[in-house]
Design an enzyme around this catalytic site. Structure first.
Site, PDB file in Angstrom:
ATOM      1  N   GLU A 187       0.842  -1.208   0.000  1.00  0.00           N
ATOM      2  CA  GLU A 187       0.000   0.000   0.000  1.00  0.00           C
ATOM      3  C   GLU A 187       0.875   1.256   0.000  1.00  0.00           C
ATOM      4  O   GLU A 187       0.763   2.123   0.888  1.00  0.00           O
ATOM      5  CB  GLU A 187      -1.000  -0.017   1.165  1.00  0.00           C
ATOM      6  N   GLU A 244      -4.798  -8.698  -0.766  1.00  0.00           N
ATOM      7  CA  GLU A 244      -5.632  -8.457   0.424  1.00  0.00           C
ATOM      8  C   GLU A 244      -7.083  -8.341  -0.019  1.00  0.00           C
ATOM      9  O   GLU A 244      -7.409  -7.484  -0.847  1.00  0.00           O
ATOM     10  CB  GLU A 244      -5.205  -7.182   1.165  1.00  0.00           C
TER      11      GLU A 244
END
Ligand code: AHR
Length: 491
Positions: free
Chosen positions: A173, A297
């Site tokens: 991220e 994810e």
């Protein structure tokens, strides 16, 4: 009667077993207590790993495990977690609850866990607050078989043979907790890091996964692919199902309304559009090599259970989660030509966990059972499938009544179907074309009220049971209960 067809003449290819991957982060009770209890614990363990959890994950067929984060990965310095345990650094886990991280679970322990699970390790390296040298040293520490400073250090710490770790994530991220970077800046960093991630053995080439987009940030994928695409093997994507509109009000994991139920399903179904759009961009820039999509994810994200640490992200898991798992796995199966890996978040005690623990007790969630029922898809040949549906739901939150995927392997044809209706059972008439005469069908179903869940101290209420199915020629018929996930093996 809902008609389904499995087309034995059409396939998008092999379903990569890594689509059934999992994720473990130093977050709440995932690693400590959930997986690792230490050698001196009263809880039965092998080299510190809980025996009950390891056995259950093996039975479920875990192919791959991602570690050490998540957001934690971009604050993790791998050297803190090697060497004698008593002298390992005690640090603050600044992402998750500000608790002390004593680093007793580090690289060697993670590799030992993967050895016991017989699964592939996937290491997520620190780009946000680390250095190129630190990352490159970690690769050398894990993978160098001959003489080198890192290999010697590994040997001193008790591991002679290299682990040959294949899967490496270049940050996590990067657009958020991994450094709040712009895609242009990350793409340049990604090129630099990828350059110094060396192959130490030509038979064990490493697989480099770039930190990918948040949900529908297509510009991220475009910029990363355009500028760094030729240095990497795959790009990731993160998409969570969050029924509430805001992070402060995500919705409860249990005791939810009918409207929240259908919102959850509708939001989950969006995964298909995201996978297709990101894959299209990847293809546009990949040139003559294949760059994969890793949804590393995914899963439900609800409000934490009342009374638990808000930084630990602990939530219960109901039949609704089971349906979310079934939908996502069907989508990944059906896009196996581009989706090469997916990792549900997270494996134990965090978000959409397959296992929950409380002290020495352990339970299997509905999501666990869906993974177990679907495990025959791993490595199988995907078959194109279609099912007639009605639109069901509340107001704007409409969803198709049924959701399907299918594959073929030496075990036969595996057809997995979810009935999303919270009230109505469905009569299914499923034809399998192009594969000759079928002789036998066996069905299993996971069902219950949409809010049903397994709890500590009571009997397991949500678990798969046999489901009657009747075979005629190349078709079978079965009744799918409301709110259910069924798996049929046809031979
Ligand atoms: O899974 C929990 C967190 O969600 C991860 O650490 C992060 O990558 C994502 O935002």
């Amino acid at each position: 009667m809902a008609k389904a067809i499995i087309n034995g003449n059409r396939s998008k290819g092999t379903i990569n077993p890594n689509i059934y991957g999992h994720f473990s982060e130093h977050l709440g009770r995932c690693i400590y207590n959930g997986i690792y209890v230490g050698e001196n614990s009263d809880i039965p363990n092998v080299n510190g790993m809980r025996t009950d959890v390891v056995e259950a994950l093996k039975k479920m067929g875990i192919p791959l495990l991602r570690w050490p984060g998540g957001c934690f990965a971009d604050t993790y310095h791998w050297r803190d977690g090697i060497g004698p345990k008593e002298s390992r650094k005690r640090i603050v886990n600044t992402n998750w609850g500000g608790v002390t991280e004593d680093n007793t679970f580090g690289t060697h322990e993670f590799m030992e866990l993967c050895r016991q699970l017989e699964c592939e390790p996937y290491l997520s390296g620190n780009v946000g607050s680390g250095t190129v040298q630190e990352f490159s040293d970690w690769v050398e520490y894990c993978n160098m078989g001959g003489q080198s400073p890192m290999a010697e250090e590994r040997r001193k710490n008790g591991q002679d043979a290299p682990w040959n770790v294949k899967y490496w994530g270049i940050g996590n991220e990067a657009w958020g907790c991994g450094g709040n970077m712009r895609p242009e800046f990350y793409a340049d960093l990604c090129r630099q890091y990828a350059t110094y991630m060396r192959n130490y053995d030509n038979e064990h080439k490493i697989y480099k996964i770039a930190s990918g987009a948040n949900v529908a940030d297509y510009n991220w994928t475009k910029v990363v692919m355009e500028r760094a695409g030729r240095f990497i093997d795959a790009v990731s994507l993160h998409y969570y199902t969050v029924p509430g509109g805001e992070w402060q009000h995500k919705g409860a994991a249990t005791g939810f309304s009918r409207n929240e139920y259908y919102t959850t399903l509708k939001k989950t179904l969006r995964m298909e559009e995201l996978v297709e759009n990101h894959s299209r961009i990847i293809k546009q820039y990949q040139g003559n090599r294949q760059v994969g999509l890793c949804v590393d994810e995914w899963g439900t994200w609800f409000d934490v259970e009342p009374g638990t640490n808000p930084g630990f992200l602990y939530q219960q898991n109901t039949m609704r989660d089971g349906l979310v798992a079934a939908i996502n796995l069907n989508i990944f199966n059906n896009h196996c030509d581009t989706v090469v890996m997916a990792n549900i978040a997270q494996v134990v005690n965090v978000l959409q966990a397959v296992i929950l623990t409380e002290g020495a007790k352990m339970l299997l969630t509905p999501t666990y059972h869906v993974f177990e029922m679907y495990k025959g898809h791993q490595g199988a040949k995907q078959l194109e499938s279609y099912v007639e549906t009605a639109l069901i739901g509340e107001g704007e939150n409409q969803a198709p009544s049924l959701h399907i995927s299918a594959s073929e392997s030496g075990e036969g044809v595996l057809v997995t179907v979810a009935n999303l209706s919270d009230t109505d059972s469905a009569e299914l008439d499923c034809a399998i074309s192009g594969l000759g005469k079928m002789n036998q069908v066996e069905g299993k179903v996971l069902t219950g009220a949409c809010g049903a869940y397994n709890d500590f101290g009571s009997e397991e209420t949500v678990k798969p049971v046999p489901l009657a199915a009747e075979l005629t020629g190349d078709s079978f018929k079965a009744t799918l209960p409301a709110c259910s996930v069924a798996a049929f093996t046809v031979k």
